[in-house]
Design an enzyme around this catalytic site. Structure first.
Site, PDB file in Angstrom:
ATOM      1  CD  GLU A   1      -2.811  -1.054   2.285  1.00 18.16           C
ATOM      2  OE1 GLU A   1      -3.833  -1.831   2.143  1.00 18.16           O
ATOM      3  OE2 GLU A   1      -2.655  -0.471   3.199  1.00 18.16           O
TER       4      GLU A   1
ATOM      5  NE  ARG B   1       8.112  -9.800   5.058  1.00 16.67           N
ATOM      6  CZ  ARG B   1       7.749  -9.306   6.525  1.00 16.67           C
ATOM      7  NH1 ARG B   1       8.139 -10.173   7.349  1.00 16.67           N
ATOM      8  NH2 ARG B   1       7.096  -8.030   6.699  1.00 16.67           N
TER       9      ARG B   1
ATOM     10  CD  GLN C   1      45.431  -4.480   2.252  1.00 13.41           C
ATOM     11  OE1 GLN C   1      45.132  -3.715   3.236  1.00 13.41           O
ATOM     12  NE2 GLN C   1      45.879  -5.684   2.631  1.00 13.41           N
TER      13      GLN C   1
ATOM     14  CD  GLU D   1       6.547  -6.967   3.297  1.00 15.77           C
ATOM     15  OE1 GLU D   1       6.403  -8.305   2.879  1.00 15.77           O
ATOM     16  OE2 GLU D   1       7.230  -6.875   4.365  1.00 15.77           O
TER      17      GLU D   1
ATOM     18  CB  THR E   1       4.796  -8.451  -5.832  1.00 12.09           C
ATOM     19  OG1 THR E   1       4.380  -7.201  -5.140  1.00 12.09           O
ATOM     20  CG2 THR E   1       4.901  -8.376  -7.241  1.00 12.09           C
TER      21      THR E   1
END
Length: 440
Positions: free
Chosen positions: A200, A315, A351, A435, A437
């Site tokens: 949202e 996730r 390095q 979140e 999808t």
């Protein structure tokens, strides 16, 4: 189909194939066999109707006991290796060359999405008894494919994988009527454009405190709210929408639940919602204004454990995409720092540069391992909440860090679009905040 692929795989592994000079034909046959499961290119306005009535819904089985030993085995099966190899080749040959233009256009070419569908994405979450490709849960397979595709471009990978999230949700939590109505479209040759809408448009979004609401009525539900970053929303035919179901959960605040929403339903509209990253996924806002749904639109019975599992599986999917894009960064910066000469020597001899490249490799490998671990536990129906949370944390922190280091190692070249690292940096930031999808 799975049995046929196993037979072809065993045939391709025989020494006699090499002696007869049939290695290439055998490999081509394997790829053709794996490709028969996927097709994408939906038509807006499709009518979904049940093709057959089933007494009980079909479900993918957990992995067999022989595969569920205490040892954590990272060796892919023959089928997984074949699908991953096909996805890698597709990403290198088809996705990578058009990724820059797709990012510029905010759209993945339709022809490319149709070709991507041939990899078999939409059927990996569908039980074999309902026309899917596998008998057992295949979260690991989905992770391997997502990682391979995002090595080409994360935005295009999201656009290609979005319909698979809906078919997976239906395969995992749909009842018999829902599966009979919608799943046949995902296992045919004309796969619908579909999307799972959870995100949202607000800062610090919490997927467990949704502002999109679902109100019960005498004959169903009424949805109101706005979803954001929905891939290919403008052309989608089917959505699975997360909304706060009022009066559920026993706490007065409702509980998050999923609803099946067809795009032709009255009250639905979309607005362009281009973002910093994932531009090739054609993300848009999905606006729901008094959208009336029948009682049968509720997916998973509004069970809290269903919603929690969906968030965790999403996730894991984003972590897989982050791992693939991070590997793309690593593969790009290594030759660059070896070939870029400053003060008479390659900059990789310094390095600070060598350590930065090493850190990218270390963090990428750590992200991959914890993602594989979470997916393998999901396949065995074991608890994977801890592993999914670790993968999410690494994606949010280390994914952005890897993208930033990639840009830094290229110096001024990292800031301009002549090199893809700036696009990968933008995509990796998205992987740590979006979140839903996707599902594995």
């Amino acid at each position: 189909m799975a049995y046929g692929i196993r037979a072809l795989t065993r045939l391709a592994g025989l020494d006699v194939v090499d002696r007869l000079g049939l290695r290439e034909p055998a490999n081509r046959a394997l790829k053709r066999a794996s490709a028969t499961s996927f097709r994408t290119a939906g038509r807006v306005g499709r009518t979904f109707a049940a093709t057959q009535k089933r007494a009980d819904p079909g479900r993918l089985k957990p992995e067999t006991a022989s595969k569920s030993a205490a040892l954590f085995d990272l060796t892919p099966t023959d089928e997984q290796q074949m699908l991953q190899d096909a996805a890698r080749e597709f990403a290198a040959a088809e996705i990578r060359p058009v990724a820059e233009q797709a990012d510029h256009d905010d759209k993945t070419p339709d022809a490319l999405l149709a070709s991507a569908a041939e990899l078999g994405l939409a059927t990996l979450g569908v039980p074999e008894e309902l026309g899917g490709a596998v008998e057992e849960r295949s979260a690991v397979t989905s992770v391997l494919i997502a990682e391979a595709l995002s090595h080409g471009d994360m935005g295009i990978a999201v656009a290609a994988l979005a319909p698979a999230a809906v078919s997976t949700a239906l395969g995992l939590w749909g009842d018999a009527d829902q599966q009979a109505t919608y799943l046949p479209a995902f296992v045919g040759e004309d796969v619908p454009v579909a999307a799972l809408a959870i995100q949202e448009p607000r800062p610090l979004f919490d997927p467990f405190a949704l502002r999109t609401t679902a109100r019960r009525t005498a004959d169903g539900f009424v949805l109101n709210g706005v979803k954001s970053l929905v891939p290919r929303a403008a052309e989608a035919e089917l959505f699975v929408v997360a909304a706060q179901l009022e009066g559920a959960g026993g706490n007065g605040n409702g509980t998050p639940a999923f609803f099946i929403v067809e795009s032709k339903t009255a009250g639905i509209s979309t607005e362009a919602d281009p973002a910093m990253g994932l531009r090739a996924a054609s993300t848009a806002k999905l606006v729901l204004e008094d959208v009336k749904l029948p009682a049968g639109a509720l997916l998973g019975g509004a069970k809290p454990e269903v919603y929690r599992e969906a968030i965790a599986l999403g996730r894991i999917a984003w972590s897989a995409l982050a791992a693939g894009t991070s590997k793309a960064v690593l593969d790009y910066v290594i030759p660059y720092v070896n070939e870029r000469v400053a003060f008479g020597e390659p900059i990789s001899h310094r390095q600070a540069v060598a350590f930065a490249v090493s850190n990218i490799a270390i963090e990428t490998e750590g992200l991959r391992l914890v993602t594989y671990r979470a997916a393998s536990r999901a396949d065995r129906a074991a608890s994977f909440a801890r592993e999914a949370a670790l993968a999410r944390r690494l994606t949010a922190d280390k994914g952005m860090q890897i993208g930033s280091q990639g840009v830094q190692l290229l110096g001024g070249h990292g800031y301009v679009k002549d090199h893809p690292v700036e696009r990968w940096y933008r995509d990796l930031r998205a992987a740590g905040i979006v979140e839903g999808t996707l599902l594995v």
